[in-house]
Design an enzyme around this catalytic site. Structure first.
Site, PDB file in Angstrom:
ATOM      1  N   TRP A 178      33.128  46.708  32.480  1.00 23.75           N
ATOM      2  CA  TRP A 178      33.633  46.986  33.918  1.00 23.75           C
ATOM      3  C   TRP A 178      35.342  47.204  33.797  1.00 23.75           C
ATOM      4  CZ3 TRP A 178      37.372  44.419  36.954  1.00 23.75           C
ATOM      5  CH2 TRP A 178      37.637  45.154  38.239  1.00 23.75           C
ATOM      6  N   GLU A 219      29.154  48.734  34.689  1.00 20.17           N
ATOM      7  CA  GLU A 219      29.338  48.403  36.034  1.00 20.17           C
ATOM      8  C   GLU A 219      30.007  49.385  37.028  1.00 20.17           C
ATOM      9  OE1 GLU A 219      31.113  44.616  36.896  1.00 20.17           O
ATOM     10  OE2 GLU A 219      30.518  44.574  38.861  1.00 20.17           O
ATOM     11  N   LYS A 221      31.926  50.957  40.496  1.00 16.40           N
ATOM     12  CA  LYS A 221      32.597  50.439  41.818  1.00 16.40           C
ATOM     13  C   LYS A 221      32.883  51.501  42.602  1.00 16.40           C
ATOM     14  CE  LYS A 221      35.881  47.055  42.738  1.00 16.40           C
ATOM     15  NZ  LYS A 221      36.642  45.863  42.654  1.00 16.40           N
ATOM     16  N   ASP A 252      26.448  45.999  41.095  1.00 18.91           N
ATOM     17  CA  ASP A 252      27.313  44.826  41.968  1.00 18.91           C
ATOM     18  C   ASP A 252      27.189  44.996  43.306  1.00 18.91           C
ATOM     19  OD1 ASP A 252      29.364  43.245  43.392  1.00 18.91           O
ATOM     20  OD2 ASP A 252      30.100  42.738  41.277  1.00 18.91           O
ATOM     21  N   HIS A 255      29.809  46.600  45.453  1.00 21.52           N
ATOM     22  CA  HIS A 255      30.662  47.817  44.979  1.00 21.52           C
ATOM     23  C   HIS A 255      30.032  49.148  45.667  1.00 21.52           C
ATOM     24  CE1 HIS A 255      32.139  45.941  41.005  1.00 21.52           C
ATOM     25  NE2 HIS A 255      32.367  45.149  42.088  1.00 21.52           N
ATOM     26  N   HIS A 279      24.875  42.188  39.551  1.00 18.84           N
ATOM     27  CA  HIS A 279      25.968  41.166  39.856  1.00 18.84           C
ATOM     28  C   HIS A 279      25.577  40.753  41.223  1.00 18.84           C
ATOM     29  CE1 HIS A 279      29.409  41.738  36.550  1.00 18.84           C
ATOM     30  NE2 HIS A 279      28.358  41.054  36.264  1.00 18.84           N
ATOM     31  N   ASP A 287      35.022  44.211  49.036  1.00 15.35           N
ATOM     32  CA  ASP A 287      34.137  43.338  48.014  1.00 15.35           C
ATOM     33  C   ASP A 287      35.105  42.337  47.827  1.00 15.35           C
ATOM     34  OD1 ASP A 287      32.978  43.259  45.364  1.00 15.35           O
ATOM     35  OD2 ASP A 287      34.720  44.013  44.273  1.00 15.35           O
ATOM     36  N   ASP A 289      34.078  39.247  47.237  1.00 19.30           N
ATOM     37  CA  ASP A 289      33.387  38.248  46.268  1.00 19.30           C
ATOM     38  C   ASP A 289      33.135  36.926  46.933  1.00 19.30           C
ATOM     39  OD1 ASP A 289      32.616  39.527  43.778  1.00 19.30           O
ATOM     40  OD2 ASP A 289      34.604  40.210  44.171  1.00 19.30           O
ATOM     41  N   ASP A 319      28.154  36.622  40.544  1.00 18.27           N
ATOM     42  CA  ASP A 319      29.767  37.240  40.113  1.00 18.27           C
ATOM     43  C   ASP A 319      30.523  37.182  41.668  1.00 18.27           C
ATOM     44  OD1 ASP A 319      32.043  38.512  39.665  1.00 18.27           O
ATOM     45  OD2 ASP A 319      31.357  40.599  39.899  1.00 18.27           O
TER      46      ASP A 319
HETATM   47  C1  RNT Z   1      35.055  43.653  40.023  1.00 17.55           C
HETATM   48  C2  RNT Z   1      33.519  43.466  39.406  1.00 17.55           C
HETATM   49  C3  RNT Z   1      33.634  42.646  37.810  1.00 17.55           C
HETATM   50  C4  RNT Z   1      34.522  41.340  38.174  1.00 17.55           C
HETATM   51  C5  RNT Z   1      34.437  40.374  36.895  1.00 17.55           C
HETATM   52  C6  RNT Z   1      35.417  39.319  36.805  1.00 17.55           C
HETATM   53  O1  RNT Z   1      34.917  44.190  41.039  1.00 17.55           O
HETATM   54  O2  RNT Z   1      32.691  42.946  40.241  1.00 17.55           O
HETATM   55  O3  RNT Z   1      32.538  42.367  37.665  1.00 17.55           O
HETATM   56  O4  RNT Z   1      34.115  40.699  39.290  1.00 17.55           O
HETATM   57  O5  RNT Z   1      34.075  40.774  35.678  1.00 17.55           O
HETATM   58 ZN    ZN Z   2      30.631  42.664  39.332  1.00 16.14          ZN
END
Ligand code: RNT
Ligand code: ZN
Length: 409
Positions: A178, A219, A221, A252, A255, A279, A287, A289, A319
């Site tokens: 990523w 990955e 985004k 993810d 994303h 993820h 995003d 998290d 994640d």
């Molecule tokens: C970032 C991605 C990525 C990170 C990690 C730390 O938006 O989700 O996967 O969160 O690699």
């Molecule tokens: Zn991620």
């Protein structure tokens, strides 16, 4: 109580024993970076790349030993099979002056030992952020040859480390690429950076690696903080690249645009890929998290995996990173939520529900779906924890650990 639940589910044609058996063998790859707010050990830079941790809860792990101890505590409170998911920034350099372009397997020897002692495989991630060689928010797509070459070498170095993990643990290693690359404001050239990203990936992947044990994932985004207008590694780029190169796409669920859901995307990707990767996170308005909880989308994601009999085709990783609460608790809550969602999915009479759909019986489908929501799911979960020898009440243990260990840091 469990027997009551067992009988209850039987009425729906669901075998709880079978569900528990499958759950026991489902692996979740646990991300190490919740333990230290994605800081790592190899650079003094603060977090960048459009991702952010907010909060300042005491007790953050600041050394490999502390992080290992915290992960150990967390693992002991999670049932089922786990894998350790590391980022390259967690290299243990012992004062050695090595750039990310030159890291070697030996810098991860302690992590390998840690995983082996716990019978775990390891997944890996090159770290393309929080580093002085990120120039103007660009890495593999940078127009600057020196920057691009540095990060290409990082990618190559990481592939070797992934192969080392796979060889040494005897479990396949998923290595996820990523990059944060993008622009805050409207670019004049959208093609150039993507072309350079493609060529950089081509070069990294020209290094021979054993495809039977190293799975390369990519990955995508939609945008990052400070990179709102353009993301090089967009969904279209990453899906197309994965297809072109025969690698594995990674989604993810933070994303995508807020009304898009990963649960709806899984089936399409399963049709065209042998493996896919996830993820699992929780996006709150962006995003962000947040820690994964047992919400509808997490359940829906797991249902899509279970219904399509794809547990052995989907790499499930967590994640998220919340610095405002106890980090060990955050790890346990998130991973348990993924596992609960999986169990919830496994307790669905999916064959019967498909039949109802195909025969146009949407009335009954709705009724069954709604009835299942109040089935005694919690009793089956409790039984699982008991069989796995894991306490249901993890908060007491986390609090004791906080008092004895975290608060003294
Ligand atoms: C970032 C991605 C990525 C990170 C990690 C730390 O938006 O989700 O996967 O969160 O690699
Ligand atoms: Zn991620």
């Amino acid at each position: 109580m469990y027997n009551y639940a067992k009988e209850y589910y039987k009425k729906f044609g669901v075998d709880t024993e079978k569900a528990l058996e499958i759950l026991k063998n489902a692996t979740v790859s646990v991300h190490c970076w919740q333990g230290d707010d994605v800081i790592g050990f190899d650079s003094r830079e603060s977090l960048s790349g459009g991702i952010q941790t907010t909060g300042n809860y005491p007790g953050r792990a600041t050394t490999p030993e502390e992080l290992m101890a915290d992960l150990d505590k967390a693992f002991s409170l999670m049932p089922g099979k786990k894998k350790l998911n590391l980022h390259a920034s967690y290299a243990i350099l012992n004062g050695e002056n090595v750039g990310r372009d030159a890291i070697e397997p030996r810098h991860f020897a302690k992590w390998l030992e840690f995983a082996k002692e716990r019978n775990m495989g390891i997944d890996f991630n090159p770290t393309f952020f929080a580093h002085p060689m990120v120039k103007d928010n660009l890495t593999l797509s940078s127009p600057d040859d020196e920057v691009r070459t540095y990060w290409i070498n990082h990618g190559k170095a990481c592939l070797k480390i992934a192969e080392y993990f796979a060889n040494e643990t005897g479990e396949p290693c998923v290595i996820n690429f990523w990059i944060p690359d993008g622009y805050k404001d409207i670019p004049a050239d959208r093609l150039g950076p993507r072309k350079r990203f493609k060529e950089s990936l081509d070069e990294i992947l020209s290094v021979p690696y054993d495809k039977t044990k190293v799975y390369v994932t990519l990955e995508s985004k939609v945008f990052g903080i400070g990179l709102e207008s353009y993301t090089v590694g967009s969904a279209e780029f990453c899906l197309s690249y994965s297809d072109y190169k025969g690698i594995t796409p990674l989604m993810d669920n933070g994303h995508y645009h807020p009304t898009e859901v990963v649960s709806d995307k899984i089936s399409s990707l399963l049709l065209f890929n042998e493996k896919i990767a996830l993820h699992v996170t929780r996006a709150v308005r962006w995003d962000s998290d947040h820690v994964v909880i047992l919400d509808d989308e997490t359940k829906e994601i797991m249902k899509e995996i279970v219904r399509n009999d794809a547990l052995d085709r989907v790499f499930i990783a967590t994640d998220y990173f919340d610095a405002s609460i106890n980090r060990v608790s955050a790890l346990v809550t998130g991973v348990r939520s993924v596992q609960k969602a999986l169990l919830y999915a496994l307790l669905e009479p999916s064959a019967k529900m498909k039949e109802l759909q195909d025969s146009g019986n949407m009335t009954e489908l709705m009724v069954v779906s709604e009835e299942l929501k109040t089935a005694p799911f919690g009793l089956v979960w409790e039984e699982y924890l008991k069989r796995q020898n894991v306490a249901q009440d993890y908060l007491t243990e986390v609090k004791a650990y906080e008092k004895e260990v975290l608060s003294k840091r």
